[in-house]
Structure formats: structure tokens, C-alpha cells
Enzyme design. Structure first.
Site, PDB file in Angstrom:
ATOM      1  CG  HIS A  72      -2.111  -0.886   1.104  1.00 27.24           C
ATOM      2  ND1 HIS A  72      -3.229  -0.767   1.882  1.00 27.24           N
ATOM      3  CD2 HIS A  72      -2.360  -1.928   0.263  1.00 27.24           C
ATOM      4  CE1 HIS A  72      -4.118  -1.675   1.526  1.00 27.24           C
ATOM      5  NE2 HIS A  72      -3.606  -2.413   0.545  1.00 27.24           N
ATOM      6  CE1 TYR A 200      -5.376   3.590   8.888  1.00 30.38           C
ATOM      7  CE2 TYR A 200      -6.010   3.270  11.177  1.00 30.38           C
ATOM      8  CZ  TYR A 200      -5.200   2.977  10.110  1.00 30.38           C
ATOM      9  OH  TYR A 200      -4.196   2.041  10.252  1.00 30.38           O
ATOM     10  N   PRO A 292      -4.223  -0.296  18.740  1.00 26.97           N
ATOM     11  CG  PRO A 292      -6.106  -1.527  18.191  1.00 26.97           C
ATOM     12  CD  PRO A 292      -5.418  -0.870  19.341  1.00 26.97           C
ATOM     13  CE  LYS A 296       3.604   3.012  13.495  1.00 26.84           C
ATOM     14  NZ  LYS A 296       4.250   2.700  12.224  1.00 26.84           N
ATOM     15  CE1 TYR A 384      -0.202   2.485   7.851  1.00 28.55           C
ATOM     16  CE2 TYR A 384      -1.420   3.603   9.585  1.00 28.55           C
ATOM     17  CZ  TYR A 384      -1.300   2.565   8.683  1.00 28.55           C
ATOM     18  OH  TYR A 384      -2.272   1.587   8.619  1.00 28.55           O
TER      19      TYR A 384
END
Ligand code: APR
Ligand code: PHB
Length: 389
Positions: A72, A200, A292, A296, A384
Site C-alpha cells: 500500500h 480510518y 492498534p 504498531k 505510519y
């Protein structure tokens, strides 16, 4: 029995450390409380930082991950029925790999089959002893018999509920914790993912996340009250609530279906210092837990493994203990960065029961700034995809 490194815990941390050391001719023994089937039955997160991917490849696990994983380049952030994209590749030149942790653990177990690197399953009463001396050993029960493993070092890879962290004296150990006032209700469904990248979603009714495992296996999460139970949520209720929280275009196209797994997980931030005590080294969830939201958990375990693996290599190959001396400080520096990011992302994306209207406006303004600021998006992208080791 004697070995060089006795590893307590046969989850991702313990297996990856064992694999890497084995490939360098360093002997390990893994002690796992559960059965292999139980460990492989755990459903966990599924986003791998680029550093984790590299380390798994170094451990010889690249094939299936490369074949079945999804690379991604970015992710979507959704709010008030609109969304925007964070382009990881544009901001960092890096990507992430979406590949279920269950698959990572299965690949780790498969890779060690046929190796002379024993895993003792179904062990009880594991007890690391004399770790503050030069001759540590670990005792445990299996098949009704007491066993003892003498070793050079002990790696505590036994997760949040393990015994290793508690082997560090109370007056030495410092623990930091934030328990969040909500949980995540997650489902797996054999349906095509609603989006090509993760979504998200920040919504007044609560957070939602759209993820995936493969082209016909989707993973969805809803923020839920801490006292909710899985049986409170029918599949229909889950899908209806998810559609309320994600942008209309996604809600209108999502393919729903029966859940093949449904569970509720609590969220906490937790760090225990130090991560070393004499010849005991804590790795992964044994030392830290992150919510979550930032994906990580497994990735922090990987960077701990990376630091300890290289420190042990320097010890056995060069007789140089500097890596071992620096392990705790080095691992914790990255742990705290990931803890901060995971806390920030959780705080920004979820509704808190005691949230004031001012808090609400701050959250919305934070996301408006994220949407409008290249610098803010680059900061999220850097965290990220994974800060450097
Ligand atoms: N003796 C032996 N084994 C134990 C003991 C014990 N006393 N206590 C726990 N274990 C085992 C558990 O059964 C589990 O298989 O240790 C393992 C710990 O694995 P995880 O909890 O998965 O922790 P870790 O390997 O650090 O994984 C890090 O990956 O699991 C995901 O996202 C999750 O953040 C986590 C990350
Ligand atoms: C998952 O796919 O399970 C997942 C993905 C991203 C997260 C958390 C979980 O932040």
C-alpha cells in the site's frame, strides 16, 4: 539442557528472534505456554512497516508475504462524510505491506519445521532465574516433569501477560500506562474489501476502520463501549453501524456478509522500563502495548528483535557487548516514538465519553489541519511507514 538463548514466548517476537539467530548459528530454545494451533488461531492486526518486511525477508520469510501481501502506498482518513488520502510514497518514498499477522506467525512456524531449533509447547510454570548473574537458567513444567534450561541469555518474548517483565524487581521497573475508555469490535468477513487502501474514519458515533487480508477477506473495526459484549452485536447491527460511520460512497458500495470471526479488544498504551535486567532482555508486548490505531504492535516487536539480534551477533561474533549494553535505551527510544504516534492517532480519531464540545472542535480542527497541511501529512506518513531503526 543448555542453549545460548532461552526464549520465553512463541509469538511473533520469540519466533522471529529465534529464526534470525538460528540462521547465524546461534542456538535458541523457545518455550511456549500454548499449543501451536492456539498461537496460529490468534487474529491480530495486519500492517507491516517496511523495516518489518525487510527483517522478515532476512529471516527467510519473503516468499508467501511477497506473493500474497498487498503493498500500500497510502491510506484514507475520513470525517464528516468526506475523505482525504495520505500518500506515504510521496512523503517518505516508502510503502507498507498489508499481510495478516496470523500469516506472519504461520510462516515463522513453517520456516522452522525441520530445523534443530526446538519449541516446547504447552509449558507451565516458566520461571527465569539468576538473570542478574552470569549463569541464568529457566525452569518449567511439561508433561508433569520439571525441566531446566541453562543459557547465556534469556529473551522475554512472552507478551503483556507473561512472566518475564515481572522478573525485573519492582523497585527497578517503571511502568507507564493509559487505558482508553472504549474498545474495538472487529470482524472478519469473506467479502471483497470496500476500498483498495485502508479507511480510518472519525465519526460523531465513533471510530471505524476498513481493512483487509486479501481480495476476498475483509477486516472491519468499530469503536465500541468497554462494557459491550460480542453477543450484543449481530452481523446486521455491525454492518448497519459501519455504514453510518464511513463515507457515503463507501457505505453505498460495501459488500457485507456473515462474520467468520468477531471479537472485542480493549485499547491501552503501556511501556515498562528498563527492557533489560542483567541477562534478561524484554522484547515486544512483554515490554510495551500500543492501541492498534497506528498498527504498531507487531512492528515495535520487530524493531526490538532487530536491536537484540544485532546486539547478540556482536557479542558472539566480536566479543563486543556494547549492543547489549545499549539495547534497552535504543529499543525504548523507538518504542516511545511509536507510543506517541499511536496515542495521538487514537486520541484524534475516537470519540471519548467525557469529550467536551471544545475537545470535539479541537479534534475536528486537528483533522482539518491534517487535510490541508503537507507537513502534517508527511509527519503522519513518516510515523505510519515506520521511523528508522
Ligand atoms: N510461558 C511461555 N509462553 C508464554 C507465557 C509464559 N509464562 N506467557 C505468555 N506466553 C506466550 C503466549 O502464549 C504468546 O504466544 O508468549 C507469546 C507472546 O506473544 P504475543 O502476545 O503475540 O507478543 P509478541 O510476540 O511480542 O507479539 C507482538 O504481535 O501479537 C501481535 O500485535 C500483537 O503487539 C503484538 C505483537
Ligand atoms: C488490521 O488490518 O487488522 C488493522 C489495520 C490497521 C490498523 C489496525 C488493524 O491500524
Amino acid at each position: 539442557m543448555r542453549t545460548q538463548i532461552c526464549i520465553i514466548g512463541g509469538g511473533p517476537s520469540g519466533l522471529l528472534l529465534s529464526q534470525l539467530l538460528h540462521l547465524k548459528g546461534i542456538d535458541t530454545v523457545v518455550l511456549e505456554r500454548r499449543t501451536r494451533e492456539y498461537v496460529l488461531g490468534r487474529i491480530r492486526a495486519g500492517v507491516l512497516e517496511f523495516g518489518t518486511v525487510e527483517l522478515l525477508r532476512e529471516a527467510g520469510l519473503g516468499a508467501r508475504m511477497t506473493r500474497e501481501g498487498f503493498v500500500h502506498d497510502g491510506t484514507y482518513i475520513a470525517l464528516q462524510n468526506r475523505g482525504f488520502r495520505i500518500d506515504f510514497k510521496k512523503h517518505t518514498g516508502k510503502q507498507v505491506m498489508v499481510y495478516g499477522q496470523t500469516e506472519v506467525t504461520a510462516d515463522l512456524y513453517d520456516a522452522r519445521d525441520g530445523w534443530d531449533a526446538p519449541v516446547f509447547y504447552d509449558v507451565q510454570a516458566v520461571n527465569p532465574q539468576a538473570v542478574d548473574g552470569d549463569a541464568p537458567f529457566v525452569t518449567f513444567l511439561q508433561g508433569g516433569k520439571v525441566h531446566r534450561i541453562d543459557c547465556d541469555y534469556v529473551a522475554g518474548c512472552d507478551g503483556f501477560h507473561g512472566v518475564s517483565r515481572k522478573a525485573i524487581p519492582d523497585d527497578v521497573r517503571r511502568e507507564y500506562e493509559r487505558v482508553y475508555p472504549f474498545g474495538w469490535l472487529g470482524i472478519l468477513s469473506e467479502t471483497p474489501p470496500v476500498s483498495d487502501e485502508l479507511i480510518y474514519a472519525n465519526h460523531p458515533r465513533g471510530f471505524a476502520l476498513c481493512s483487509m487480508r486479501n481480495e476476498n477477506l475483509s477486516r472491519y473495526y468499530l469503536q465500541c463501549p468497554l462494557d459491550d459484549r460480542v453477543e450484543d452485536w449481530s452481523d446486521d447491527a455491525f454492518w448497519d453501524e459501519l455504514k453510518r460511520r464511513i463515507p457515503e460512497d463507501a457505505a453505498d458500495t460495501i459488500v457485507t456478509g456473515p462474520s467468520i470471526e468477531k471479537s472485542i479488544a480493549p485499547l491501552r498504551s503501556f511501556v515498562s522500563e528498563p527492557m533489560r535486567w542483567g541477562r534478561l532482555f524484554l522484547v515486544g508486548d512483554a515490554a510495551h502495548i500500543v492501541p492498534p490505531t497506528g498498527a504498531k504492535g507487531l512492528n515495535l516487536a520487530a524493531s526490538d528483535v532487530y536491536y537484540l539480534y544485532h546486539a547478540l551477533l556482536r557479542h558472539y561474533r566480536d566479543g563486543d557487548d556494547q549492543g547489549l549494553e545499549e539495547y534497552s535505551a535504543r529499543a525504548l527510544a523507538r518504542v516511545w516514538q511509536a507510543t506517541r504516534f499511536s496515542w495521538w492517532f487514537t486520541t484524534t480519531m475516537h470519540r471519548f465519553p467525557d469529550q467536551s464540545e471544545f475537545d470535539q472542535r479541537m479534534q475536528e480542527t486537528e483533522l482539518d489541519f491534517l487535510e490541508s497541511s503537507t507537513a502534517a501529512q508527511a509527519a503522519l506518513a513518516e510515523n505510519y511507514v515506520g521511523l528508522p531503526y
